[in-house]
Scaffold this active site. Structure first.
Site, PDB file in Angstrom:
ATOM      1  N   GLU A  53       0.825  -1.223   0.000  1.00  0.00           N
ATOM      2  CA  GLU A  53       0.000   0.000   0.000  1.00  0.00           C
ATOM      3  C   GLU A  53       0.853   1.265   0.000  1.00  0.00           C
ATOM      4  O   GLU A  53       0.565   2.249   0.680  1.00  0.00           O
ATOM      5  CB  GLU A  53      -0.990  -0.025   1.173  1.00  0.00           C
ATOM      6  CG  GLU A  53      -1.927  -1.244   1.118  1.00  0.00           C
ATOM      7  CD  GLU A  53      -2.935  -1.278   2.250  1.00  0.00           C
ATOM      8  OE1 GLU A  53      -3.056  -0.281   2.980  1.00  0.00           O
ATOM      9  OE2 GLU A  53      -3.609  -2.324   2.406  1.00  0.00           O
ATOM     10  N   GLU A 103      -5.593  -8.424   0.640  1.00  0.00           N
ATOM     11  CA  GLU A 103      -6.333  -8.117   1.865  1.00  0.00           C
ATOM     12  C   GLU A 103      -7.765  -7.756   1.491  1.00  0.00           C
ATOM     13  O   GLU A 103      -7.989  -6.785   0.753  1.00  0.00           O
ATOM     14  CB  GLU A 103      -5.690  -6.958   2.628  1.00  0.00           C
ATOM     15  CG  GLU A 103      -4.287  -7.242   3.136  1.00  0.00           C
ATOM     16  CD  GLU A 103      -3.738  -6.102   3.968  1.00  0.00           C
ATOM     17  OE1 GLU A 103      -4.528  -5.463   4.705  1.00  0.00           O
ATOM     18  OE2 GLU A 103      -2.521  -5.836   3.867  1.00  0.00           O
TER      19      GLU A 103
END
Length: 314
Positions: free
Chosen positions: A152, A256
């Site tokens: 991320e 995720e």
């Protein structure tokens, strides 16, 4: 932040008894028991489903035969890598591969260095031994391994130190670290894992350094209401990030996944998450994040609880 206790739970869960009422059944899918005390909101899995997996520190997937990927999170400082062998045994007993997310910091917040010092240290070789240790330990495992490093990176909301680097710095650090890891672990797959936000393309390290792309996809009903005025769907939340990475020509996974809301919201997401979708032809796996959110979300909606089963004693 994930605590060292959570790390131990994730790595040593072979010794755990499942914490969720439904985990013992080995059946995946959102449901509510007859007493309405425990809800199981795992994605619904069928014979046609995209490969499922989970990060599972609460051991709700212990006896779930559908789950094929065991996701672990490791800091590269202050970690007992010997426990990886327990995770390996746990995964092999269940026919699962290992997805290992390596976070380039300590989970003790007071011990972390700032973004520029961390980047300079990585490029200067100060942390080569940290990554070498992780990858050397992973090379001893018998399960198939995918390494996911510094996820991320394009989402600078303050959660990750490395997300404050510019794109050039991140790419240089990523290449440096993966080069080190490959010396010890050439058989691994390497996952580049943006969140899916606009501008992620600048952080792509190049085809040589990426075997698979991993996205993060979360649906939180209270946040939906404030942001768009209605419930959002799995496809709606996944498509922007997917469309931004599909041009790289790599297999794509959701590294995720989490969702939380009322029963209808959870059931809709559970029904769609692992279903094959025409919009996502390169999607190869969907890995659930079975834990509380680490940081509060924007708009004062608090910390979503992504856990698939209620844990009243936690």
């Amino acid at each position: 932040m994930k605590s060292l206790f959570k790390l131990s739970a994730a790595l040593l869960c072979s010794a755990c008894i499942s914490g969720g009422v439904y985990a013992a059944s080995g059946v995946s899918g959102a449901s509510v028991d007859s007493r309405n005390q425990f809800r199981d909101k795992r994605p619904i899995i069928t014979a046609d489903s995209v490969t499922p997996g989970a990060y599972d520190p609460h051991a709700d997937y212990t006896n779930d035969s559908n789950s094929k990927i065991e996701h672990l999170f490791l800091p590269w400082e202050d970690v007992d890598l010997a426990t990886l062998s327990a995770a390996d045994a746990y995964a092999r007993e269940r026919g699962r591969s290992l997805l290992i997310t390596v976070e380039p910091w300590s989970w003790a917040r007071d011990w972390r260095v700032g973004p520029e010092d961390l980047l300079a240290g990585i490029l200067g070789g100060r942390y080569d031994a940290n990554m070498s240790a992780v990858c050397s330990a992973a090379a001893q495992l018998k399960s198939p391994v995918t390494i996911r490093w510094a996820q991320e990176m394009e989402d600078n909301d303050g959660q990750f130190t490395w997300a404050f680097w510019n794109a050039e710095g991140y790419v240089n650090a990523y290449r440096h670290v993966i080069d080190i890891c490959r010396k010890h672990l050439p058989s691994a797959q390497y996952m580049w894992s943006p969140k899916g936000e606009e501008g992620l393309e600048a952080f792509y390290p190049g085809d040589k350094y990426v075997d698979i792309i991993g996205l993060s996809v979360f649906g939180y009903q209270p946040y939906d209401k404030l942001e768009v005025g209605r419930d959002t769907t799995f496809v709606e939340r996944t498509k922007p990030g997917y469309d931004r990475v599909t041009g790289f020509g790599k297999p794509i996974a959701i590294a995720e996944l989490g969702y939380e809301g009322n029963d209808e919201y959870a059931r809709d997401w559970a029904a769609e998450a692992n279903k094959p979708h025409a919009e996502f032809p390169d999607m190869t796996a969907v890995v659930y994040f079975n834990d509380l959110e680490v940081y509060p979300w924007p708009r004062n909606v608090g910390r979503p609880d992504w856990r698939v089963a209620n844990h009243p004693l936690d």
